[in-house]
Design an enzyme around this catalytic site. Structure first.
Site, mmCIF file in Angstrom:
data_model
loop_
_atom_site.group_PDB
_atom_site.id
_atom_site.type_symbol
_atom_site.label_atom_id
_atom_site.label_comp_id
_atom_site.label_asym_id
_atom_site.label_seq_id
_atom_site.Cartn_x
_atom_site.Cartn_y
_atom_site.Cartn_z
ATOM 1 N N ASP A 247 0.236 -1.195 0.222
ATOM 2 C CA ASP A 247 -0.200 0.214 0.144
ATOM 3 C C ASP A 247 0.558 1.121 0.131
ATOM 4 O OD1 ASP A 247 -2.058 -2.053 0.241
ATOM 5 O OD2 ASP A 247 -3.083 -1.246 2.222
ATOM 6 N N LYS A 269 -4.593 3.065 -2.132
ATOM 7 C CA LYS A 269 -5.504 3.172 -2.957
ATOM 8 C C LYS A 269 -5.122 4.334 -1.848
ATOM 9 C CE LYS A 269 -8.480 -0.351 -1.878
ATOM 10 N NZ LYS A 269 -7.491 -1.224 -1.766
ATOM 11 N N MET A 382 -8.995 7.684 9.214
ATOM 12 C CA MET A 382 -8.677 8.370 7.892
ATOM 13 C C MET A 382 -9.772 9.833 8.641
ATOM 14 S SD MET A 382 -9.072 5.186 5.791
ATOM 15 C CE MET A 382 -9.871 3.950 6.737
#
Length: 473
Positions: A247, A269, A382
């Site tokens: 990642d 992502k 997040m």
């Protein structure tokens, strides 16, 4: 990397040493161990060098240096006290593209001698580039202690059987798996204990056992950022990987720990960008594993905490592929520790809840009555994506507007940034944060100022101080 470490074959190659004192003698001994042809230029020879000359182990060319002696020379070592001569030799060697080392003058060296641990044919070479020789000595002592003296015998026997193994196993992956399995068996112990016949019997047994390639998917948690927080098991797996799918959140320091000949594929992502879908990642994992490869899925934090690791191993199970999971330190645990914010504390919080700032799929809805309970610390992964909505919801359902919050970006790294404020200031705070960020909500945040221990250039900021600075500008 200031120097590229290379192992040079000096067998029967001409090497020139200018000087014949104690320092030169030490270099000559090393060169002779490498089977080089040693040629010496010096006014006088030390007793040790004279002995080597009598034994016809070296050639004494001349008392005075001349450019003619650089012909057909592979590399040059200058070990004299004559500064002008050293400079001249360095200049002329560079003009001729000759490797040269002026002893104790790093600026006049196109190569340097590393610290060597010799278990021939296994050689370990270390260097600090001349910056920390004492540190290097301490490291060498530690490595010397853990490498058995007979380790070279293991390599020699393996070397004698290498061509036979290559003929037996046509596939490079099959050969690699064979050697990995062999070196982890009692084969090594038998050699170290002087039982070479038993060791070779084990080698033959393993050679004719079924070694058909069987792929595997291994989920590895890379931790929150600091490479020192990668687990020992995680490091071991990265050294065994054939392919690594990683990642964006995985740091370069951790990527540098992956075995050099492993194929690395970024499948990260990022919010707001066109990314590879989770379905494609899963298909790629299964496709690679079905080819017999050891496939590592390397994720920031922990694979099972908002990392979709469960979906990936469920797919592996459905496809009949073996899998493992190596947990990592999840961001909430790592970041809270590095910011001095204990997620639970007898005076401030009786529990902790992890949620994600991304909207959940398949109809999952947050239980806001629990999230609004001030006796729990709330950690939002997040956190900036839905921060304003979450803050308003918490305040509406009972959390005080003055509830302390911390927004942390690049946590556990030297670029860690912490902004402290309160719940009602969230809209202002997120203007000064970068994604991804972790949001910690709760009274435990009050302990940050007192318990913060991880200091770097990006010190903590109070949101009020930030705005006072902005007004001054």
């Amino acid at each position: 990397m200031n120097y590229l470490p290379l192992f040079i074959d000096l067998k029967s190659k001409n090497v020139l040493v200018i000087g014949a004192g104690e320092v030169a003698f030490n270099k000559i001994k090393l060169l002779l161990r490498a089977a080089a042809k040693v040629n010496v230029i010096a006014k006088e020879l030390s007793l040790e060098v004279k002995l080597l000359l009598r034994e016809k182990k070296i050639n004494w060319l001349s008392k005075k240096f001349d450019l003619i002696y650089l012909r057909k020379i592979f590399l040059v070592i200058s070990a004299t006290n004559d500064i002008k001569l050293n400079e001249y030799i360095f200049k002329k060697c560079n003009e001729r593209c000759l490797l040269v080392n002026v002893v104790d003058d790093k600026a006049k060296c196109s190569f340097i001698f590393p610290s060597i641990i010799d278990r021939s044919p296994v050689i370990v070479a270390m260097s600090s580039g001349g910056t920390a020789p004492v540190l290097l000595r301490l490291l060498r002592e530690k490595i010397e202690a853990i490498l058995p003296m007979k380790l070279g015998d293991v390599a020699k026997i393996a070397g004698r059987w290498r061509s036979a193994i290559k003929k037996h196993f046509f596939n490079i992956l099959e050969r690699r798996r064979f050697w990995e399995k062999l070196f982890k068996s009692t084969f090594v112990d038998h050699i170290l204990n002087g039982k070479k016949e038993q060791a070779i019997n084990i080698l033959k047994e393993n050679m004719y056992k079924s070694n058909s390639l069987k792929g595997e998917i291994i989920l590895v948690g890379a931790g929150p950022g600091d490479s020192g927080l990668l687990t020992l098991r995680g490091l071991q797996i990265l050294q065994q990987a054939d392919v690594v799918l990683y990642d964006y959140l995985v740091s370069k320091d951790i990527l540098d720990l992956i075995r050099r000949d492993a194929k690395c594929i970024c499948v990260g992502k990022r919010f707001g960008l066109k990314n590879i879908t989770q379905e494609k990642i899963i298909k790629l994992l299964i496709f690679l594993a079905q080819q017999g490869k050891r496939v590592v899925r390397l994720k920031g934090g922990d694979p099972f905490i908002f990392g979709r690791g469960g979906e990936e191993i469920e797919a592996a199970k459905n496809a009949g592929i073996d899998f493992q999971v190596v947990p990592g330190i999840t961001s909430a645990i790592g970041v809270s520790a590095y910011t001095g914010i204990p997620l639970t504390h007898r005076k401030y919080a009786q529990g902790v809840i992890f949620i994600t700032g991304h909207k959940c799929i398949d109809g999952f809805v947050n239980n806001w009555s629990i999230l609004s309970d001030p006796s729990y610390t709330l950690v939002i992964y997040m956190g900036t994506f839905q921060a304003i909505y979450i803050a308003k919801k918490l305040i509406t359902l009972g959390r005080s507007k003055l509830t302390p919050i911390a927004v942390v970006s690049k946590g556990t790294t030297m670029h860690q940034k912490v902004i402290i404020g309160c719940l009602s200031e969230i809209e202002k705070i997120i203007q000064f944060t970068i994604t991804p960020s972790l949001l910690i909500v709760g009274d435990v945040v009050r302990l940050h100022k007192k318990l913060a221990w991880f200091h770097n250039e990006n010190v903590s900021h109070n949101i009020k101080n930030i705005f006072s600075t902005v007004k001054l500008i």
